[in-house]
Write a protein that holds these residues in place. Structure first.
Motif, mmCIF file in Angstrom:
data_model
loop_
_atom_site.group_PDB
_atom_site.id
_atom_site.type_symbol
_atom_site.label_atom_id
_atom_site.label_comp_id
_atom_site.label_asym_id
_atom_site.label_seq_id
_atom_site.Cartn_x
_atom_site.Cartn_y
_atom_site.Cartn_z
ATOM 1 N N ASN A 262 43.639 27.830 3.889
ATOM 2 C CA ASN A 262 43.663 27.692 5.368
ATOM 3 C C ASN A 262 44.993 26.823 6.143
ATOM 4 O O ASN A 262 45.031 26.339 7.319
ATOM 5 C CB ASN A 262 42.519 26.629 5.816
ATOM 6 N N ASN A 263 45.979 26.608 5.145
ATOM 7 C CA ASN A 263 47.246 25.931 5.531
ATOM 8 C C ASN A 263 47.141 24.556 6.091
ATOM 9 O O ASN A 263 47.646 24.095 7.123
ATOM 10 C CB ASN A 263 47.844 26.807 6.657
ATOM 11 N N VAL A 264 46.246 24.059 5.335
ATOM 12 C CA VAL A 264 45.997 22.483 5.753
ATOM 13 C C VAL A 264 46.497 21.562 4.813
ATOM 14 O O VAL A 264 46.505 21.500 3.618
ATOM 15 C CB VAL A 264 44.221 22.215 5.727
ATOM 16 N N THR A 265 47.141 20.536 5.357
ATOM 17 C CA THR A 265 48.116 19.377 4.513
ATOM 18 C C THR A 265 47.032 18.343 4.776
ATOM 19 O O THR A 265 46.703 17.815 5.472
ATOM 20 C CB THR A 265 49.442 19.439 5.201
ATOM 21 N N VAL A 266 46.749 17.877 3.437
ATOM 22 C CA VAL A 266 46.000 16.557 3.130
ATOM 23 C C VAL A 266 46.833 15.381 2.719
ATOM 24 O O VAL A 266 47.709 15.361 1.867
ATOM 25 C CB VAL A 266 44.922 17.014 2.144
ATOM 26 N N TYR A 267 46.604 14.050 3.414
ATOM 27 C CA TYR A 267 47.297 13.034 3.110
ATOM 28 C C TYR A 267 45.962 12.219 2.892
ATOM 29 O O TYR A 267 45.164 11.831 3.643
ATOM 30 C CB TYR A 267 48.088 12.483 4.370
ATOM 31 N N GLY A 268 45.915 11.617 1.594
ATOM 32 C CA GLY A 268 44.892 10.946 1.124
ATOM 33 C C GLY A 268 45.020 9.400 0.827
ATOM 34 O O GLY A 268 46.334 9.006 0.655
ATOM 35 N N ASP B 136 40.968 28.763 13.365
ATOM 36 C CA ASP B 136 41.669 29.894 12.798
ATOM 37 C C ASP B 136 42.499 30.750 14.032
ATOM 38 O O ASP B 136 43.446 31.403 13.525
ATOM 39 C CB ASP B 136 40.751 31.070 12.187
ATOM 40 N N ALA B 137 42.085 30.679 15.007
ATOM 41 C CA ALA B 137 42.904 31.233 16.028
ATOM 42 C C ALA B 137 44.353 30.626 16.634
ATOM 43 O O ALA B 137 45.337 31.114 16.808
ATOM 44 C CB ALA B 137 41.922 31.150 17.417
ATOM 45 N N ASP B 138 44.459 29.375 16.019
ATOM 46 C CA ASP B 138 45.757 28.649 16.366
ATOM 47 C C ASP B 138 46.604 28.598 15.179
ATOM 48 O O ASP B 138 46.646 27.742 14.264
ATOM 49 C CB ASP B 138 45.300 27.042 16.763
ATOM 50 N N LYS B 139 47.201 29.728 14.802
ATOM 51 C CA LYS B 139 48.190 29.984 13.692
ATOM 52 C C LYS B 139 49.267 29.067 13.855
ATOM 53 O O LYS B 139 50.001 28.589 12.855
ATOM 54 C CB LYS B 139 48.421 31.466 13.582
ATOM 55 N N GLU B 140 49.778 28.795 15.081
ATOM 56 C CA GLU B 140 51.034 28.004 15.099
ATOM 57 C C GLU B 140 50.826 26.604 14.834
ATOM 58 O O GLU B 140 51.817 25.782 14.517
ATOM 59 C CB GLU B 140 51.767 28.324 16.282
ATOM 60 N N ARG B 141 49.878 25.936 15.089
ATOM 61 C CA ARG B 141 49.563 24.518 14.949
ATOM 62 C C ARG B 141 49.502 23.964 13.454
ATOM 63 O O ARG B 141 48.738 24.818 12.697
ATOM 64 C CB ARG B 141 48.085 24.280 15.588
ATOM 65 N N THR B 142 50.136 22.730 13.350
ATOM 66 C CA THR B 142 50.253 22.278 12.006
ATOM 67 C C THR B 142 48.804 21.470 11.686
ATOM 68 O O THR B 142 48.222 21.071 12.886
ATOM 69 C CB THR B 142 51.171 21.057 12.003
ATOM 70 N N LYS B 143 48.315 21.753 10.788
ATOM 71 C CA LYS B 143 46.728 21.248 10.610
ATOM 72 C C LYS B 143 46.794 20.219 9.296
ATOM 73 O O LYS B 143 47.431 20.381 8.170
ATOM 74 C CB LYS B 143 45.912 22.321 9.959
ATOM 75 N N VAL B 144 46.237 18.977 9.683
ATOM 76 C CA VAL B 144 46.483 17.811 8.802
ATOM 77 C C VAL B 144 45.072 17.136 8.584
ATOM 78 O O VAL B 144 44.410 16.917 9.613
ATOM 79 C CB VAL B 144 47.478 16.879 9.531
ATOM 80 N N VAL B 145 45.049 16.853 7.460
ATOM 81 C CA VAL B 145 43.464 15.796 7.215
ATOM 82 C C VAL B 145 44.213 14.441 6.650
ATOM 83 O O VAL B 145 44.935 14.703 5.640
ATOM 84 C CB VAL B 145 42.676 16.479 6.291
ATOM 85 N N ILE B 146 43.687 13.528 7.542
ATOM 86 C CA ILE B 146 43.935 12.051 6.824
ATOM 87 C C ILE B 146 42.414 11.903 6.085
ATOM 88 O O ILE B 146 41.485 11.541 6.419
ATOM 89 C CB ILE B 146 44.038 11.100 7.804
ATOM 90 N N PHE B 147 42.603 11.959 4.808
ATOM 91 C CA PHE B 147 41.327 11.719 3.869
ATOM 92 C C PHE B 147 41.208 10.270 3.161
ATOM 93 O O PHE B 147 42.033 10.033 2.259
ATOM 94 C CB PHE B 147 41.448 12.755 2.771
ATOM 95 N N SER B 148 40.065 9.515 3.638
ATOM 96 C CA SER B 148 39.806 8.235 2.877
ATOM 97 C C SER B 148 38.586 8.322 1.852
ATOM 98 O O SER B 148 37.754 8.646 2.445
ATOM 99 C CB SER B 148 39.980 7.173 3.916
ATOM 100 N N THR B 149 38.801 7.638 1.027
ATOM 101 C CA THR B 149 37.629 7.885 -0.256
ATOM 102 C C THR B 149 38.057 7.121 -1.668
ATOM 103 O O THR B 149 39.406 6.874 -1.715
ATOM 104 C CB THR B 149 37.198 9.346 -0.646
#
Length: 343
Positions: free
Chosen positions: A253-259, A218-231
């Motif tokens: 949480n400003n997380v972008t998911v690529y499924g 949560d401390a890194d507000k400037e960083r882009t957050k990405v999840v690569i999600f396989s299922t």
């Protein structure tokens, strides 16, 4: 070309000048006769053409040797002064955190094996980004916390791929006869991920994605957050968080998911996963429609890259080759002349 330490170069030139002056003064100084026997006929020998020729060659060789010696000293001090070239370059830093969240149930093995292989090339191209790995089945496990140790990340990707490969290559009948490796590989991806399996079931997709979302700092507000999600989004139990609820956690949480889904997905599971992924601002890929896993990873790489720091910096490149080669050539010449003169 510029010099980093001018004072060192000045000191070298001063020493070289002192050597020249010292040699010149010593050369010009005439030695007085201090007694003893004189060689008869020396004046006559100096008039001989052969003697004069040898004397001129000797003085020329001695002078060249002394010049080489002085230049070797100057070259050595030039190396210590560190010559360099400077150029302005654009410094780009990508402020991005990526977590690979993979469903390790057997129905997703083929997808994961191919995805892991392509992701290693992506890791090689990271510049300042951090990469983490979460695996899940019944329960999620943070296998690799976010890190910029890319060699370690690639080792983990290779290890997971080996675990999945061994699971599919070895029959249960001869599993234990195959040795310790098979047992180790299976324990590596199963320990922690099957906690509560009897009561809760398996392939709890929402729990896996939710765990990945809260593993970002949560401390890194400037960083882009990405999840690569396989299922394959084939839930076989009762999750703590549904896939839709996990997507809401990602959004908050400003997380972008690529499924990335498997080709065996049912239309309902495909639609459910697509809606959840797109809710976060990401994109959904289907294994059979992608053309290749390389295209999936390439697309994710381009879409999720966030260039946040661009500045011009001066890059200094040491230029030590030419002074070093010059010093070697001069030193070799000095040794050759000394051997010729038999000094």
């Amino acid at each position: 070309m510029a010099i980093k330490y001018h004072i060192v170069l000045y000191a070298g030139l001063a020493i070289a000048l002192f050597m020249l002056v010292f040699v010149f003064v010593k050369y010009k100084k005439t030695k007085k006769y201090a007694g003893g026997k004189k060689i008869a006929g020396l004046i006559c020998q100096e008039d001989e053409a052969y003697f004069r020729k040898r004397k001129i060659l000797y003085k020329t060789g001695l002078t060249a040797t002394l010049i080489c010696c002085v230049l070797v000293v100057v070259s050595a001090f030039l190396l210590m002064a560190k010559p360099y070239t400077s150029r302005r370059m654009q410094d780009e830093k990508y402020c991005r955190d990526i977590i690979l969240c993979i469903d390790i149930s057997t129905s997703v093995d083929y997808l994961n094996e191919n995805l892991l292989d392509k992701l290693k090339k992506t890791v090689d191209e990271l510049q300042g980004e951090r990469f983490g790995i979460v695996i899940f089945n019944t329960s999620p496990v943070l296998l690799t916390p976010l890190t910029d140790d890319y060699e370690y990340v690639k080792d983990q990707l290779d290890l997971i791929a080996q675990c999945l490969k061994s699971r599919n290559e070895v029959n249960l009948d001869d599993a234990f006869s195959s040795g310790y490796d098979w047992i180790y590989y299976q324990a590596y991806i199963s320990s922690g991920t099957l906690i509560g399996n009897e009561q809760r079931g398996s392939s709890l997709i929402g729990d896996g994605l939710a765990a990945a979302a809260i593993d970002f700092s949560d401390a890194d507000k400037e960083r882009t957050k990405v999840v690569i999600f396989s299922t394959d989004n084939d839930i076989q139990g009762t999750p703590v968080a549904t896939l839709d609820e996990a997507a809401d956690i990602c959004v908050s949480n400003n997380v972008t998911v690529y499924g990335v889904g498997t080709k065996e997905m049912t239309p309902e599971n495909k639609e459910s996963m697509k809606n959840a992924v797109e809710k976060t601002g990401g994109k959904f890929y289907l294994e059979e429609e992608s053309g290749s896993f390389g295209e999936i990873v390439s697309s994710i790489e381009k879409l999720s890259k966030n260039l946040v720091k661009v500045r011009m910096v001066d890059v200094e490149t040491p230029e030590l080759l030419y002074p070093f080669v010059l010093m070697l050539v001069l030193f070799a010449g000095m040794l050759g002349l000394g051997r010729w003169l038999k000094l």
